[in-house]
Design a protein around this motif. Sequence first.
Motif, short mmCIF file in Angstrom:
data_model
loop_
_atom_site.label_atom_id
_atom_site.label_comp_id
_atom_site.label_asym_id
_atom_site.label_seq_id
_atom_site.Cartn_x
_atom_site.Cartn_y
_atom_site.Cartn_z
N GLY A 20 0.82 -1.22 0.00
CA GLY A 20 0.00 0.00 0.00
C GLY A 20 0.84 1.26 0.00
N ASN A 21 1.87 1.29 0.84
CA ASN A 21 2.76 2.46 0.88
C ASN A 21 3.51 2.62 -0.43
N PHE A 22 3.98 1.51 -0.98
CA PHE A 22 4.69 1.59 -2.26
C PHE A 22 3.75 2.07 -3.37
N TYR A 23 2.54 1.55 -3.39
CA TYR A 23 1.57 1.95 -4.41
C TYR A 23 1.30 3.46 -4.37
N ILE A 24 1.14 3.99 -3.18
CA ILE A 24 0.87 5.42 -3.06
C ILE A 24 1.97 6.24 -3.71
N SER A 25 3.24 5.91 -3.39
CA SER A 25 4.35 6.69 -3.93
C SER A 25 4.63 6.41 -5.40
N THR A 107 8.15 9.09 10.42
CA THR A 107 7.12 10.03 9.97
C THR A 107 7.17 11.32 10.78
N LEU A 108 7.26 11.19 12.09
CA LEU A 108 7.24 12.38 12.95
C LEU A 108 8.51 13.22 12.78
N ALA A 109 9.67 12.59 12.70
CA ALA A 109 10.93 13.33 12.65
C ALA A 109 11.28 13.81 11.25
N VAL A 110 11.05 12.99 10.26
CA VAL A 110 11.53 13.30 8.91
C VAL A 110 10.44 13.93 8.04
N MET A 111 9.25 13.38 8.11
CA MET A 111 8.21 13.78 7.16
C MET A 111 7.30 14.91 7.62
N MET A 112 7.17 15.10 8.92
CA MET A 112 6.17 16.04 9.43
C MET A 112 6.36 17.49 8.95
N LYS A 116 3.30 19.40 6.99
CA LYS A 116 2.73 20.68 7.43
C LYS A 116 2.76 21.72 6.31
N ARG A 117 3.85 21.72 5.50
CA ARG A 117 3.91 22.65 4.36
C ARG A 117 2.81 22.34 3.35
N ILE A 118 2.59 21.07 3.07
CA ILE A 118 1.54 20.69 2.11
C ILE A 118 0.18 21.09 2.64
N GLN A 119 -0.04 20.94 3.93
CA GLN A 119 -1.33 21.24 4.52
C GLN A 119 -1.57 22.73 4.77
N GLY A 120 -0.57 23.55 4.50
CA GLY A 120 -0.71 24.99 4.71
C GLY A 120 -1.83 25.58 3.88
N GLU A 121 -2.36 26.67 4.36
CA GLU A 121 -3.49 27.31 3.69
C GLU A 121 -3.08 27.89 2.35
N ILE A 122 -3.89 27.64 1.34
CA ILE A 122 -3.69 28.23 0.01
C ILE A 122 -4.73 29.33 -0.13
N LYS A 123 -4.24 30.56 -0.12
CA LYS A 123 -5.16 31.70 -0.13
C LYS A 123 -5.55 32.11 -1.54
N GLU A 124 -4.63 31.99 -2.46
CA GLU A 124 -4.92 32.42 -3.82
C GLU A 124 -4.30 31.43 -4.79
N GLU A 125 -4.88 31.36 -5.96
CA GLU A 125 -4.35 30.47 -6.98
C GLU A 125 -3.24 31.22 -7.72
N LYS A 138 5.91 15.95 -4.32
CA LYS A 138 6.94 15.04 -4.86
C LYS A 138 7.92 14.66 -3.76
N THR A 139 8.30 15.62 -2.94
CA THR A 139 9.21 15.33 -1.81
C THR A 139 8.55 14.37 -0.84
N TRP A 140 7.28 14.60 -0.52
CA TRP A 140 6.56 13.70 0.38
C TRP A 140 6.52 12.29 -0.20
N SER A 141 6.31 12.19 -1.49
CA SER A 141 6.25 10.88 -2.15
C SER A 141 7.58 10.14 -2.02
N ARG A 142 8.68 10.86 -2.21
CA ARG A 142 10.02 10.24 -2.04
C ARG A 142 10.24 9.80 -0.59
N MET A 143 9.83 10.64 0.35
CA MET A 143 9.97 10.27 1.77
C MET A 143 9.07 9.09 2.11
N ASN A 144 7.90 9.03 1.50
CA ASN A 144 7.00 7.91 1.72
C ASN A 144 7.62 6.61 1.19
N CYS A 145 8.43 6.72 0.14
CA CYS A 145 9.17 5.55 -0.34
C CYS A 145 10.11 5.03 0.75
#
Length: 166
Positions: A20-25, A107-112, A116-125, A138-145
């Motif tokens: 499952g983790n491999f599939y996601i990335s 996850t807590l030390a490396v990926m968090m 948090k950056r991905i989950q940040g608020e997007i105010k404007e397009e 893309k960075t999260w995907s590599r870390m998920n690998c």
Amino acid sequence: MSLKFIKVAALVGSSISFGGNFYISAFAIPAMLSPCSYKAEGQGVVLPAKVLQMQWQHVYDTGKRFFPLLIVGTSALYLYLAYNVPAEARPLYLLAACCGVSIVPYTLAVMMPNIKRIQGEIKEEDTQVGLRLRDDIKTWSRMNCGRAVLLGVAFLAGAWAAVDSS
């Protein structure tokens, strides 16, 4: 309860968590980041940043609800096996348990910070916001690998121990 049943349950659990983790990335995130439609000139049209963020969040939340319980349960089974099999198989079962549980501190030390950056608020397009978000995903995907590698090692160690102690 039979040790054979516990071995099978642990192997099935760790193979599902690894796969499952491999599939996601390897498949889900690249599909999410690919252009969603094409213009006549061959130029791709990418998803708006807010939509991309919502899709990633859905994938992340789904994994967050499913994988931790599966991985903790599987690691507990590997620990049970480590203390109930012949001594020569113990190190491999302990390795499997440790690799499975190690995704929590990873996850807590490396990926968090990235999460948090991905989950940040997007105010404007804005193109820059969209590009930054795509890079962060893309960075999260590599870390998920990295998590998938840990889970793959857990599965392989458990499989090796199960075959050796049969």
